[in-house]
Design a protein around this motif. Structure first.
Motif, PDB file in Angstrom:
ATOM      1  N   THR A 140       0.833  -1.208   0.000  1.00 35.15           N
ATOM      2  CA  THR A 140       0.000   0.000   0.000  1.00 35.15           C
ATOM      3  C   THR A 140       0.861   1.249   0.000  1.00 35.15           C
ATOM      4  O   THR A 140       0.643   2.182  -0.786  1.00 35.15           O
ATOM      5  N   ILE A 141       1.850   1.296   0.889  1.00 29.89           N
ATOM      6  CA  ILE A 141       2.709   2.473   1.012  1.00 29.89           C
ATOM      7  C   ILE A 141       3.471   2.727  -0.283  1.00 29.89           C
ATOM      8  O   ILE A 141       3.643   3.884  -0.707  1.00 29.89           O
ATOM      9  N   LEU A 142       3.908   1.659  -0.932  1.00 31.30           N
ATOM     10  CA  LEU A 142       4.674   1.785  -2.174  1.00 31.30           C
ATOM     11  C   LEU A 142       3.791   1.928  -3.410  1.00 31.30           C
ATOM     12  O   LEU A 142       4.308   1.990  -4.537  1.00 31.30           O
ATOM     13  N   ARG A 143       2.498   1.981  -3.215  1.00 29.89           N
ATOM     14  CA  ARG A 143       1.517   2.172  -4.298  1.00 29.89           C
ATOM     15  C   ARG A 143       1.687   1.130  -5.416  1.00 29.89           C
ATOM     16  O   ARG A 143       1.570   1.432  -6.605  1.00 29.89           O
ATOM     17  N   HIS A 144       1.962  -0.078  -5.030  1.00 28.24           N
ATOM     18  CA  HIS A 144       2.251  -1.109  -6.029  1.00 28.24           C
ATOM     19  C   HIS A 144       1.069  -1.395  -6.950  1.00 28.24           C
ATOM     20  O   HIS A 144       1.260  -1.602  -8.163  1.00 28.24           O
ATOM     21  N   ARG A 145      -0.129  -1.433  -6.406  1.00 28.25           N
ATOM     22  CA  ARG A 145      -1.282  -1.749  -7.257  1.00 28.25           C
ATOM     23  C   ARG A 145      -1.404  -0.732  -8.395  1.00 28.25           C
ATOM     24  O   ARG A 145      -1.524  -1.096  -9.571  1.00 28.25           O
ATOM     25  N   ALA A 146      -1.368   0.542  -8.061  1.00 27.04           N
ATOM     26  CA  ALA A 146      -1.520   1.589  -9.070  1.00 27.04           C
ATOM     27  C   ALA A 146      -0.338   1.590 -10.035  1.00 27.04           C
ATOM     28  O   ALA A 146      -0.516   1.787 -11.251  1.00 27.04           O
ATOM     29  N   ARG A 147       0.864   1.348  -9.527  1.00 25.31           N
ATOM     30  CA  ARG A 147       2.041   1.385 -10.391  1.00 25.31           C
ATOM     31  C   ARG A 147       2.075   0.187 -11.342  1.00 25.31           C
ATOM     32  O   ARG A 147       2.489   0.315 -12.498  1.00 25.31           O
ATOM     33  N   LEU A 148       1.632  -0.969 -10.874  1.00 21.92           N
ATOM     34  CA  LEU A 148       1.543  -2.131 -11.759  1.00 21.92           C
ATOM     35  C   LEU A 148       0.479  -1.923 -12.828  1.00 21.92           C
ATOM     36  O   LEU A 148       0.674  -2.275 -14.000  1.00 21.92           O
ATOM     37  N   ASP A 149      -0.650  -1.343 -12.432  1.00 24.05           N
ATOM     38  CA  ASP A 149      -1.689  -1.045 -13.417  1.00 24.05           C
ATOM     39  C   ASP A 149      -1.166  -0.073 -14.472  1.00 24.05           C
ATOM     40  O   ASP A 149      -1.432  -0.238 -15.676  1.00 24.05           O
ATOM     41  N   ALA A 150      -0.419   0.941 -14.018  1.00 24.23           N
ATOM     42  CA  ALA A 150       0.138   1.922 -14.956  1.00 24.23           C
ATOM     43  C   ALA A 150       1.141   1.268 -15.904  1.00 24.23           C
ATOM     44  O   ALA A 150       1.305   1.709 -17.055  1.00 24.23           O
ATOM     45  N   ALA A 151       1.793   0.218 -15.434  1.00 26.22           N
ATOM     46  CA  ALA A 151       2.763  -0.503 -16.274  1.00 26.22           C
ATOM     47  C   ALA A 151       2.081  -1.465 -17.237  1.00 26.22           C
ATOM     48  O   ALA A 151       2.753  -2.085 -18.070  1.00 26.22           O
ATOM     49  N   GLY A 152       0.766  -1.625 -17.102  1.00 26.02           N
ATOM     50  CA  GLY A 152       0.020  -2.475 -18.017  1.00 26.02           C
ATOM     51  C   GLY A 152       0.187  -3.959 -17.785  1.00 26.02           C
ATOM     52  O   GLY A 152       0.035  -4.753 -18.720  1.00 26.02           O
TER      53      GLY A 152
END
Length: 320
Positions: A208-220
């Motif tokens: 959560t702190i590293l925003r992994h979900r959003a960053r992975l989504d942005a990476a497609g």
């Protein structure tokens, strides 16, 4: 934020007794206590904060209609949204908030009714969202109903990382973070003591702190059946490794022994990741333990608490 137990349309016997509901309260208190320690101690590492007073909240509407009478008898439910458990030595405990207090309002804003014809978490989630919208750096003024009397309770400011924490009922050894809620299967609480559970909670909070979900989504990245293939698997493994490293620091900042993470993955990793049949979105348990051990070995001897490790800087970079 507030910990919560996911009950929903649980197939309980209408004869479910108070011992069953007592067990629900106990496991939710354990989760709330771990969450409180991790979220408040690591507030300086989080870019989104919320009030974290140290309370587990539930709503009557979470419980299947077949057992609502039993749930009401066990928990009181003076109001449809209520306090399930209070974390010892938390801001809420200091203020005198008590188990089974009915929740009427926060900072003068009323809670909803928390009840629906069928079991769902809408009422509870609305209450949690209302609390999260309050200023993290200010005290929480709660209006509660206790023994038929309205009381004003003020919890001192207790800012922490903005996240919900939820216990999932069922047989699976599952843990996840969707960027807003950390979910941990109840089996972890059945099999491990609290420091070991904290290793798993810290790992998911690190996502959560590293925003992994959003960053992975942005990476497609592709999820589902393709999540282990090629670039998808590589990026998932990278974020899992980052969460392992940050999770160890979250443990240390919260007063846990960070080497508990090394011990956990060495001893219990196969129970959690499936051993030879593990998902290739995660490193092996042996590799995870070794990486965490190396991270802790590099920790400066005079590192402060809270400590902001280098891995924290990755949250501002694309995952690639």
């Amino acid at each position: 934020m507030f910990a919560r137990l996911l009950v929903l349309a649980l197939a309980l016997s209408p004869a479910a007794d108070s011992g069953y509901f007592s067990a629900l309260r106990d496991v939710d208190r354990r989760m709330a206590t771990i969450a409180y320690r991790l979220a408040t101690a690591n507030a300086a590492l989080c870019d989104e904060l919320a009030p974290v007073p140290g309370v587990a909240v539930h709503a009557l509407g979470q419980y299947d209609v077949k057992v609502r009478a039993e749930a009401r008898a066990a928990f009181g439910f003076a109001t449809p949204v209520a306090v399930e458990a209070v974390v010892p030595r938390s801001a809420a405990a200091f203020a005198g908030l008590a188990e089974d207090d009915g929740l009427l309002a926060v900072n003068g804003v009323p809670f909803g009714d928390g009840v629906s014809p069928k079991a769902d978490a809408a009422g509870r989630d609305a209450a949690l969202a209302l609390i999260a919208r309050q200023p993290a750096e200010r005290p929480l003024r709660l209006t509660v109903l206790r023994s038929g009397k309205r009381l004003a309770v003020t919890a001192p400011a207790s800012p922490g990382c903005r996240s919900n924490f939820e216990v999932l009922l069922g047989p699976k050894m599952e843990a996840s973070s969707d960027g807003g809620t950390v979910q941990i299967g109840v089996r972890f609480f059945e099999r491990y003591h609290d420091e070991q559970v904290a290793v798993v909670v810290a790992h998911e909070l690190a996502h959560t702190i590293l925003r992994h979900r959003a960053r992975l989504d942005a990476a497609g990245v592709k999820r589902g059946l393709l999540r282990e293939v090629g670039r998808n698997g590589r990026l998932f493994r990278r974020t899992e490794g980052e969460a392992d490293l940050l999770g160890a620091h979250l443990l240390r900042n919260a007063g846990y022994d960070p080497r508990a993470a090394v011990r956990f993955w060495r001893k219990h990793g196969g129970d959690v990741d499936g051993g030879l049949f593990r998902s290739r979105t995660h490193p092996s348990s042996k590799a995870r333990a070794a990486a965490i051990e190396a991270e802790l070995a590099a920790l400066p001897a005079d590192a402060p608490r809270p400590y902001r490790p280098p891995v924290l800087a990755t949250r501002d970079s694309p995952v690639d």
